[in-house]
Design a protein around this motif. Structure first.
Motif, PDB file in Angstrom:
ATOM      1  N   GLY A 161     -51.411  90.698  31.763  1.00 53.39           N
ATOM      2  CA  GLY A 161     -50.805  91.848  31.121  1.00 53.39           C
ATOM      3  C   GLY A 161     -51.064  93.118  31.907  1.00 53.39           C
ATOM      4  O   GLY A 161     -50.815  93.204  33.110  1.00 53.39           O
ATOM      5  N   ASN A 162     -51.606  94.111  31.240  1.00 57.58           N
ATOM      6  CA  ASN A 162     -51.903  95.397  31.871  1.00 57.58           C
ATOM      7  C   ASN A 162     -53.381  95.558  32.208  1.00 57.58           C
ATOM      8  O   ASN A 162     -53.862  96.678  32.361  1.00 57.58           O
ATOM      9  CB  ASN A 162     -51.451  96.538  30.958  1.00 57.58           C
ATOM     10  N   VAL A 163     -54.086  94.451  32.280  1.00 60.36           N
ATOM     11  CA  VAL A 163     -55.517  94.487  32.590  1.00 60.36           C
ATOM     12  C   VAL A 163     -55.770  93.741  33.900  1.00 60.36           C
ATOM     13  O   VAL A 163     -55.265  92.629  34.101  1.00 60.36           O
ATOM     14  CB  VAL A 163     -56.352  93.861  31.456  1.00 60.36           C
ATOM     15  N   LEU A 164     -56.525  94.348  34.774  1.00 66.35           N
ATOM     16  CA  LEU A 164     -56.855  93.777  36.071  1.00 66.35           C
ATOM     17  C   LEU A 164     -58.359  93.808  36.282  1.00 66.35           C
ATOM     18  O   LEU A 164     -58.991  94.848  36.086  1.00 66.35           O
ATOM     19  CB  LEU A 164     -56.159  94.571  37.186  1.00 66.35           C
ATOM     20  N   ALA A 165     -58.936  92.674  36.670  1.00 64.97           N
ATOM     21  CA  ALA A 165     -60.365  92.590  37.002  1.00 64.97           C
ATOM     22  C   ALA A 165     -60.519  92.261  38.477  1.00 64.97           C
ATOM     23  O   ALA A 165     -59.841  91.366  38.990  1.00 64.97           O
ATOM     24  CB  ALA A 165     -61.051  91.532  36.149  1.00 64.97           C
ATOM     25  N   ASP A 173     -76.952  94.779  46.690  1.00 61.41           N
ATOM     26  CA  ASP A 173     -77.805  93.729  47.235  1.00 61.41           C
ATOM     27  C   ASP A 173     -77.387  92.361  46.725  1.00 61.41           C
ATOM     28  O   ASP A 173     -78.208  91.537  46.335  1.00 61.41           O
ATOM     29  CB  ASP A 173     -79.279  93.992  46.907  1.00 61.41           C
ATOM     30  N   ARG A 174     -76.073  92.130  46.721  1.00 63.37           N
ATOM     31  CA  ARG A 174     -75.495  90.838  46.346  1.00 63.37           C
ATOM     32  C   ARG A 174     -75.748  90.482  44.876  1.00 63.37           C
ATOM     33  O   ARG A 174     -75.629  89.321  44.494  1.00 63.37           O
ATOM     34  CB  ARG A 174     -76.004  89.721  47.272  1.00 63.37           C
ATOM     35  N   THR A 175     -76.115  91.474  44.088  1.00 62.70           N
ATOM     36  CA  THR A 175     -76.153  91.239  42.644  1.00 62.70           C
ATOM     37  C   THR A 175     -74.730  91.058  42.143  1.00 62.70           C
ATOM     38  O   THR A 175     -74.426  90.106  41.432  1.00 62.70           O
ATOM     39  CB  THR A 175     -76.803  92.424  41.909  1.00 62.70           C
ATOM     40  N   GLY A 176     -73.855  91.981  42.508  1.00 57.16           N
ATOM     41  CA  GLY A 176     -72.452  91.860  42.195  1.00 57.16           C
ATOM     42  C   GLY A 176     -72.026  92.584  40.939  1.00 57.16           C
ATOM     43  O   GLY A 176     -72.820  92.809  40.021  1.00 57.16           O
ATOM     44  N   SER A 177     -70.747  92.958  40.911  1.00 55.61           N
ATOM     45  CA  SER A 177     -70.136  93.599  39.748  1.00 55.61           C
ATOM     46  C   SER A 177     -68.671  93.225  39.685  1.00 55.61           C
ATOM     47  O   SER A 177     -68.075  92.804  40.691  1.00 55.61           O
ATOM     48  CB  SER A 177     -70.253  95.126  39.821  1.00 55.61           C
ATOM     49  N   VAL A 178     -68.102  93.397  38.492  1.00 55.71           N
ATOM     50  CA  VAL A 178     -66.675  93.242  38.291  1.00 55.71           C
ATOM     51  C   VAL A 178     -66.143  94.554  37.731  1.00 55.71           C
ATOM     52  O   VAL A 178     -66.716  95.110  36.782  1.00 55.71           O
ATOM     53  CB  VAL A 178     -66.357  92.075  37.328  1.00 55.71           C
ATOM     54  N   TYR A 179     -65.060  95.034  38.316  1.00 54.92           N
ATOM     55  CA  TYR A 179     -64.467  96.301  37.901  1.00 54.92           C
ATOM     56  C   TYR A 179     -63.151  96.019  37.184  1.00 54.92           C
ATOM     57  O   TYR A 179     -62.293  95.295  37.706  1.00 54.92           O
ATOM     58  CB  TYR A 179     -64.262  97.202  39.116  1.00 54.92           C
ATOM     59  N   VAL A 180     -63.011  96.599  35.992  1.00 57.33           N
ATOM     60  CA  VAL A 180     -61.832  96.375  35.168  1.00 57.33           C
ATOM     61  C   VAL A 180     -60.955  97.615  35.206  1.00 57.33           C
ATOM     62  O   VAL A 180     -61.433  98.746  35.034  1.00 57.33           O
ATOM     63  CB  VAL A 180     -62.226  96.045  33.710  1.00 57.33           C
ATOM     64  N   PHE A 181     -59.653  97.387  35.432  1.00 60.08           N
ATOM     65  CA  PHE A 181     -58.665  98.457  35.473  1.00 60.08           C
ATOM     66  C   PHE A 181     -57.614  98.219  34.393  1.00 60.08           C
ATOM     67  O   PHE A 181     -57.352  97.075  34.004  1.00 60.08           O
ATOM     68  CB  PHE A 181     -57.958  98.498  36.836  1.00 60.08           C
ATOM     69  N   ALA A 182     -57.007  99.315  33.952  1.00 61.46           N
ATOM     70  CA  ALA A 182     -55.902  99.225  33.009  1.00 61.46           C
ATOM     71  C   ALA A 182     -54.730 100.026  33.553  1.00 61.46           C
ATOM     72  O   ALA A 182     -54.912 101.108  34.138  1.00 61.46           O
ATOM     73  CB  ALA A 182     -56.316  99.743  31.632  1.00 61.46           C
ATOM     74  N   ARG A 183     -53.540  99.477  33.369  1.00 60.32           N
ATOM     75  CA  ARG A 183     -52.342 100.181  33.821  1.00 60.32           C
ATOM     76  C   ARG A 183     -52.022 101.308  32.841  1.00 60.32           C
ATOM     77  O   ARG A 183     -51.832 101.061  31.653  1.00 60.32           O
ATOM     78  CB  ARG A 183     -51.176  99.219  33.936  1.00 60.32           C
ATOM     79  N   ALA A 189     -56.115 102.741  36.093  1.00 56.09           N
ATOM     80  CA  ALA A 189     -57.332 103.514  35.826  1.00 56.09           C
ATOM     81  C   ALA A 189     -58.513 102.583  35.645  1.00 56.09           C
ATOM     82  O   ALA A 189     -58.410 101.532  34.999  1.00 56.09           O
ATOM     83  CB  ALA A 189     -57.136 104.366  34.565  1.00 56.09           C
ATOM     84  N   HIS A 190     -59.646 102.959  36.225  1.00 61.72           N
ATOM     85  CA  HIS A 190     -60.874 102.194  36.052  1.00 61.72           C
ATOM     86  C   HIS A 190     -61.395 102.414  34.630  1.00 61.72           C
ATOM     87  O   HIS A 190     -61.624 103.553  34.204  1.00 61.72           O
ATOM     88  CB  HIS A 190     -61.907 102.661  37.080  1.00 61.72           C
ATOM     89  N   VAL A 191     -61.619 101.322  33.882  1.00 58.45           N
ATOM     90  CA  VAL A 191     -62.034 101.456  32.486  1.00 58.45           C
ATOM     91  C   VAL A 191     -63.386 100.817  32.194  1.00 58.45           C
ATOM     92  O   VAL A 191     -63.994 101.118  31.160  1.00 58.45           O
ATOM     93  CB  VAL A 191     -60.972 100.865  31.538  1.00 58.45           C
TER      94      VAL A 191
END
Length: 808
Positions: A161-165, A173-183, A189-191
């Motif tokens: 849909g309008n959500v992107l991860a 340091d390779r812990t890692g993250s996921v960034y979620v965006f919305a249209r 936009a980063h949400v």
């Protein structure tokens, strides 16, 4: 090149948003000029379309990137009879090494492509919108404002849909993250940021989305246990952790792949049981509690990497196992019925060496696709499967890109000027002519895709003085008349032995107007014998030749060595059947050229990684050097993986080891050649640049004044970091094929102080980095001065060294 299952297997993840761009970012089908690699490293299906990522490099193999990444879009024709490529999506900002296409996700008319290698592995994600049939426009490029090298932003992407991860497994340091965006308002936009909890867990290496939930994989490492976490979007738009999925027992690599459905999640763990692999199916009950429902494992034992890729569609899951089936790869299909998962089918392709079939999978409705980025000798193929009326899957088609090849350069010598010849970098080496793969490829209507060249040798006809290049291909030996080097003529081919399989290694040597040809990893190939005088009278080339004789005392061999003074051949690296001699010297009497006869074995078990005396390559000579004790004897110098082996093989029934010595930071002693005065041996190590033990291309110079006690005189470091391959000595020069850095000419008039005096880079793309691509070998021994060079994906080069000193 290193033998199969040896060195290759040893050596073998607040934001700024760039404003939406209006520029067209797709182009007509056909692909960029020149061969590429990694096709089908990532795939997706939606409706009548198939999307195939081609990052320009291989995720499974140390091949330096050579091309800008792209995504290829295919559509089924109206009659449903096949697939046609309708677009190739990329962007002008994408560069070689960005890994654009390593990850992709599609929803309706939106395509998201990850480029985790961009900006020194900081990474980026590209969002494209479908603007018309076969037309995709860049909508946005996403990147972290405080990005740092190694973040790997874009290693995983998922849109619904309008959500992107977007995953960034190298972050923090390779812990890692996921960034979620919305249209929002036509932009993104980063949400939210979804974070990992353990350093080194690689959180965000894999992502799947379903409805208002996101499943994130964090495969960890040998030291950090993997995990998979479900996040849920609340009614107020906030993202919260829903649950952490876990197997009952530790599962190495858990989280390496994830798949999400309606109330079902599957997580892959390809490192379970030393690489056999497993996948874990979870279900959400009516109370929204997740529980482990089933553990999926392959029927066969042994390393398969089962679980490295997953695709879930309703109650059906496909599990990729890219090293199953003796390395070709496979996909296992499971069906869920009432909470029980049953294995229903294994999909595989026969004779797909290096194929990595199952590296990527996608399934939707009655259609599925399997990515095999190593198929067609690293070109890559997407295999399309359809479900029949009985519910069985069968291969229906294959999708491939249609990249245009390099063009021939013939008709006249082209001088190296201002550091280039055409598109090739150079210094003091001119280009006489160039024949691309297509010009020395298969005769007739056979497909040329996936054809590589490898070894090369030369023959001068003693009767006519015409010169010929004998060019190894993965499937055959090609013969090219280079007497007029500016206008070479492809005469034809000798196909591999019937019953043998095509493989990446082929080697050729010559004795008494006969060529002797072996192939590694090819099964029952033996030694082909071909009378080269047949090349004198070829009408209407190219033609197909037949072998003159055959020796079946071996099956496969990595190389063949010939001492033209004595009339003996030495097959080395023998395997897969016959008398292997431990992989050492399998000695053959070829004094009756068309009728080879077994003469004995030699192997020094103190050398080689298996301690069997395996010799990767060798040179055998009648020694006329400074060591008086051994003058006049037949001496073999072996590059034996771990050491230099020197042996007296004068008496084939009473061979004598003279020395076996290693050197600092040995990785893979590959090949070498003796100086004309027999006082020095120049050796290359194929693995040290990849392992990091050599900062630049390293050539070891041995002082062999005393054959019983050779010593390292010096280590010469070249001008680039490229891996070195075959080298040969003529006069005061070493002619060394250094993979992606091309032919390097080294002055050894002072052996203790070698210096580069010329080069010709046969790979016009990418950096001169360690890895296996580019020039395989060269032949510098023609009296005309023509230097013949093979480059794996490029073709055959005829070169001329400038101001070459007289050669004694």
């Amino acid at each position: 090149m290193v033998a199969r299952q040896r060195c290759w297997s040893v050596v073998l993840a607040s934001l700024a948003l760039v404003a939406p761009l209006a520029a067209q970012s797709s182009r007509p089908a056909g692909g960029p000029v020149g061969p590429m690699t990694g096709f089908a490293a990532a795939i997706a299906v939606t409706g009548r379309q198939v999307f195939v990522g081609r990052p320009g490099e291989l995720p499974t193999f140390p091949m330096p990137p050579g091309h800008v990444g792209s995504v290829h879009v295919f559509e089924r024709d109206a009659a449903g009879a096949g697939w046609r490529e309708t677009a190739v999506v990329t962007d002008a900002s994408v560069e070689i090494g960005d890994e654009f296409g390593q990850a992709l996700s599609v929803w309706a008319n939106t395509l998201v492509v990850g480029a985790p290698g961009q900006d020194e592995d900081a990474g980026a994600a590209y969002v494209f919108a479908r603007s018309g049939p076969g037309s995709w426009t860049l909508e946005a490029r996403l990147a972290l404002p405080d990005r740092a090298g190694g973040d790997r932003f874009g290693r995983a992407v998922a849109i619904i849909g309008n959500v992107l991860a977007v995953g960034s497994p190298g972050r923090a340091d390779r812990t890692g993250s996921v960034y979620v965006f919305a249209r929002e308002d036509g932009g993104w936009a980063h949400v939210a940021e979804l974070s990992g909890s353990a350093a080194g867990s690689l959180f965000g290496a894999r992502i799947a989305a379903q409805g208002d939930r996101v499943l994130v994989g964090a495969p960890g490492s040998a030291e950090v246990e993997g995990s998979a976490v479900v996040f849920r979007r609340r009614s107020d738009g906030a993202w919260v952790e829903d649950t952490r999925l876990a197997p009952e027992q530790p599962a190495p690599g858990f989280g390496s792949a994830v798949a999400f459905g309606d109330g079902v999640a599957v997580v892959g763990a390809p490192r379970v049981e030393q690489g056999r692999g497993a996948a874990f199916a979870f279900a959400r009950d009516r109370e929204a509690v997740w529980h482990l429902e089933s553990t999926l494992i392959p029927d066969e034992t042994g390393q398969q990497q089962f679980g490295i890729a997953l695709a879930l569609d309703g109650d059906v899951v496909w599990v990729g196992a890219p090293t199953a089936a003796s390395g070709s790869g496979a996909v296992d299909v499971f069906r869920r019925d009432g909470g029980a998962w049953t294995h229903t089918q294994r999909l595989a392709e026969d004779e797909l060496p290096f194929g990595a079939f199952g590296w990527a999978v996608a399934v939707r409705g009655e259609m599925g696709i399997v990515g095999a980025p190593g198929a067609a000798f690293f070109e890559g193929t997407g295999f399309v499967f359809a479900k029949d009326g009985s519910g069985e899957w069968h291969k229906a088609d294959a999708v491939v890109d249609r990249a245009a090849g390099l063009e021939p350069i013939v008709g006249g010598e082209v001088a190296c000027a201002d550091g280039t010849v055409e598109m090739f970098a150079c210094s003091d080496v001119d280009l006489i002519s160039f024949l691309p793969i297509s010009a020395v490829g298969p005769v007739g209507d056979q497909a040329r895709r996936g054809i590589l060249v490898n070894d090369v040798w030369g023959w001068t006809d003693p009767e006519t003085q015409r010169e010929y290049a004998l060019v190894g291909r993965v499937d055959a030996t090609a013969f090219v008349d280079i007497t007029e080097p500016a206008s070479p003529v492809y005469l034809g081919e000798l196909m591999r032995t019937e019953g043998a399989q095509a493989n990446i290694w082929r080697d050729i040597k010559v004795y008494q107007n006969h060529a002797y040809i072996v192939s590694d990893g090819a099964g029952p190939h033996g030694i082909q014998v071909f009378d080269l005088t047949e090349l004198r009278s070829v009408a209407n080339p190219p033609v197909k030749f037949a072998e003159t004789g055959h020796y079946d005392g071996i099956f496969s061999a990595h190389n063949i060595v010939i001492n033209e003074e004595t009339g003996f051949a030495y097959a080395v690296g023998s395997s897969m059947g016959g008398e292997t001699c431990g992989g050492g010297l399998h000695m053959v009497d070829i004094r009756d050229p068309a009728n080879p006869v077994f003469a004995g074995c030699f192997a020094d078990p103190s050398t080689g990684y298996a301690r069997s005396g395996y010799s990767h390559d060798a040179q055998c000579i009648v020694y006329h050097g400074p060591d008086e004790e051994h003058r006049g004897k037949e001496i073999c110098f072996g590059a034996n993986e771990t050491a230099l082996s020197i042996a007296d093989v004068t008496d084939k029934q009473n061979t004598k080891p003279l020395a076996a010595v290693s050197y600092p930071n040995v990785a893979y002693a590959h090949q070498g050649w003796v100086s004309d005065d027999h006082g020095y041996f120049f050796m290359n190590d194929e693995g040290d640049e990849l392992s990091g033990s050599a900062p630049r291309t390293r050539t070891i110079v041995w002082d062999i004044t005393d054959l019983d006690d050779p010593v390292v005189l010096t280590e010469y470091l070249g001008e680039t970091a490229a891996s070195d391959h075959n080298l040969y000595v003529r006069g005061n020069y070493v002619y060394e094929s250094n993979y992606v850095a091309g032919l390097r000419i080294i002055d050894i008039s002072d052996p203790a102080n070698p210096r580069e005096v010329g080069y010709f880079d046969t790979v016009p793309f990418g950096e001169n980095a360690p890895g296996f691509a580019g020039t395989w070998s060269n032949y510098p021994f023609f009296e005309s001065g023509t230097i013949v060079v093979t480059s794996m994906r490029e073709g055959l080069f005829l070169l001329k060294q400038r101001e070459r000193r007289p050669i004694p």
